[in-house]
Motif scaffolding. Structure first.
Motif, short mmCIF file in Angstrom:
data_model
loop_
_atom_site.label_atom_id
_atom_site.label_comp_id
_atom_site.label_asym_id
_atom_site.label_seq_id
_atom_site.Cartn_x
_atom_site.Cartn_y
_atom_site.Cartn_z
N PRO A 63 -5.52 10.87 26.55
CA PRO A 63 -4.23 10.92 25.84
C PRO A 63 -4.47 11.07 24.33
O PRO A 63 -4.56 10.08 23.61
CB PRO A 63 -3.58 9.58 26.19
N TRP A 64 -4.57 12.29 23.88
CA TRP A 64 -5.04 12.58 22.53
C TRP A 64 -4.20 11.94 21.43
O TRP A 64 -4.75 11.47 20.42
CB TRP A 64 -5.08 14.10 22.32
N LEU A 65 -2.89 11.92 21.59
CA LEU A 65 -2.01 11.46 20.51
C LEU A 65 -1.68 9.97 20.59
O LEU A 65 -0.99 9.46 19.71
CB LEU A 65 -0.70 12.26 20.52
N SER A 66 -2.14 9.29 21.62
CA SER A 66 -1.81 7.86 21.76
C SER A 66 -3.04 6.97 21.66
O SER A 66 -2.98 5.79 22.03
CB SER A 66 -1.09 7.62 23.09
N ASN A 89 -5.98 19.26 28.56
CA ASN A 89 -6.64 18.44 29.59
C ASN A 89 -6.84 19.22 30.88
O ASN A 89 -7.85 19.04 31.58
CB ASN A 89 -5.83 17.17 29.86
N GLN A 90 -5.88 20.09 31.22
CA GLN A 90 -6.01 20.89 32.43
C GLN A 90 -7.18 21.86 32.33
O GLN A 90 -7.92 22.06 33.30
CB GLN A 90 -4.70 21.65 32.68
N THR A 97 -8.31 9.34 18.22
CA THR A 97 -8.09 10.78 18.44
C THR A 97 -6.78 11.30 17.85
O THR A 97 -6.61 12.51 17.71
CB THR A 97 -8.09 11.10 19.95
N ALA A 98 -5.84 10.43 17.50
CA ALA A 98 -4.52 10.87 17.02
C ALA A 98 -4.63 11.68 15.74
O ALA A 98 -4.09 12.80 15.64
CB ALA A 98 -3.61 9.67 16.82
N LEU A 99 -5.33 11.14 14.74
CA LEU A 99 -5.45 11.86 13.46
C LEU A 99 -6.24 13.16 13.59
O LEU A 99 -5.79 14.20 13.09
CB LEU A 99 -6.06 10.95 12.39
N PRO A 100 -7.41 13.16 14.27
CA PRO A 100 -8.12 14.44 14.45
C PRO A 100 -7.27 15.49 15.16
O PRO A 100 -7.35 16.68 14.82
CB PRO A 100 -9.34 14.05 15.30
N PRO A 134 -1.14 14.19 28.07
CA PRO A 134 -2.21 13.79 29.00
C PRO A 134 -1.96 14.19 30.46
O PRO A 134 -2.91 14.25 31.24
CB PRO A 134 -2.25 12.27 28.86
N THR A 135 -0.72 14.47 30.83
CA THR A 135 -0.43 14.80 32.23
C THR A 135 -0.16 16.29 32.45
O THR A 135 -0.71 16.89 33.37
CB THR A 135 0.78 13.98 32.73
#
Length: 294
Positions: A148-151, A134-135, A155-158, A128-129
């Protein structure tokens, strides 16, 4: 008696294979089934026999069904997108493009990279940073989509599925391309002379020719995806809150994190039964399809 004597050389030839199967498949399976009947923490003797209670506890565990559903979401998306995109890329290469050899090699590179390395790379992409995803979204004015895609649970599973598909496309592309190249060119030339368009040739000649290959890729995809573990564990360890758990990560976390080897082994045996059942069904469907074509 004569037939038995004639068969002896064949039995001798297959004996080493049978010995290997017994040592590395049947004996470990029997031991695993035995462990699944005990309350066991992974060390010491098997003393606390609980019978089928481990299987009952697994079948009553909501997280098991969640991991089961996640696994089949992964399989479904992989079947639809990976095989389809792989075929489209193989058809583009078959039609011919500039720098064909370069693209043929470059597109296959993701499949050559270790799954653990791919997981690390995509964790950075989704970061995410500092993550480029994200950039890029910020750069093109879609910063409101950055997250934060994985947290996050939704969104984590996709995110993992997208990474998994990216990695499996090259294999499907290579198999499809190799099969398209076996198509007799005179069939396509005759269709072209008769005035068939490219789309018609694709629909009525190439795709029917590819159907057995699609069936084989479906079987390989299902059996491979049911064993998905390393990518999931590297990227999320099944989190957050089990949202991205698949069957293998569920088994691993129960065995080596919670030290519940009995339920974990029971879950692995249930998973194996599912794998065998699905593989048998797919093989029967494939065989029935082959008979219908004949």
């Amino acid at each position: 008696m004569q037939e038995l004597k004639e068969s002896i050389p064949a039995y001798i030839l297959i004996l080493p294979t049978l010995v290997i199967l017994v040592i590395f498949l049947f004996i470990p399976f029997a031991n695993a089934f035995r462990i699944s009947l005990y309350k066991y923490k992974g060390y010491g003797e098997l003393t606390r026999y609980v019978g089928m209670k481990n299987y009952v506890s697994v079948l009553q565990d909501d997280q098991f069904y969640r991991a089961f559903g996640n696994t089949f979401q992964l399989i479904g998306c992989d079947l639809i997108f990976s095989i389809t995109i792989g075929f489209i890329l193989s058809y583009i290469l078959f039609r011919g493009i500039r720098m064909k050899r370069f693209f043929n090699t470059a597109l296959f590179i993701p499949y050559l990279i270790s799954m653990v390395v791919i997981g690390c790379i995509w964790r950075i992409i989704y970061d995410p940073t500092i993550g480029p995803l994200n950039q890029i979204l910020e750069l093109i004015g879609l910063g409101n989509l950055a997250q934060p895609w994985l947290s996050q649970i939704h969104t984590a599973l996709p995110a993992i599925i997208v990474t998994w598909i990216w990695r499996t496309i090259p294999f499907n592309m290579l198999i499809c391309y190799a099969n398209i190249m076996t198509l007799p060119k005179d069939h396509l030339e005759a269709a072209e002379i008769d005035g068939a368009s490219r789309f018609q040739r694709l629909k009525y000649i190439i795709i029917p020719h590819m159907v057995p290959t699609f069936a084989t890729l479906a079987v390989l995809t299902v059996t491979n995806d049911l064993r998905a573990f390393d990518l999931v564990w590297v990227m999320t360890q099944g989190g957050p809150g089990g949202a991205s758990d698949v069957l293998t990560s569920y088994v691993y976390s129960n065995a080596f994190v919670s030290q519940k080897f009995g339920p974990a082994t029971a879950a692995s045996i249930l998973m194996m039964a599912v794998m065998i059942g699905i593989t048998v069904v797919l093989q029967l469907v494939k065989k029935a399809g082959g008979k219908n074509e004949g």
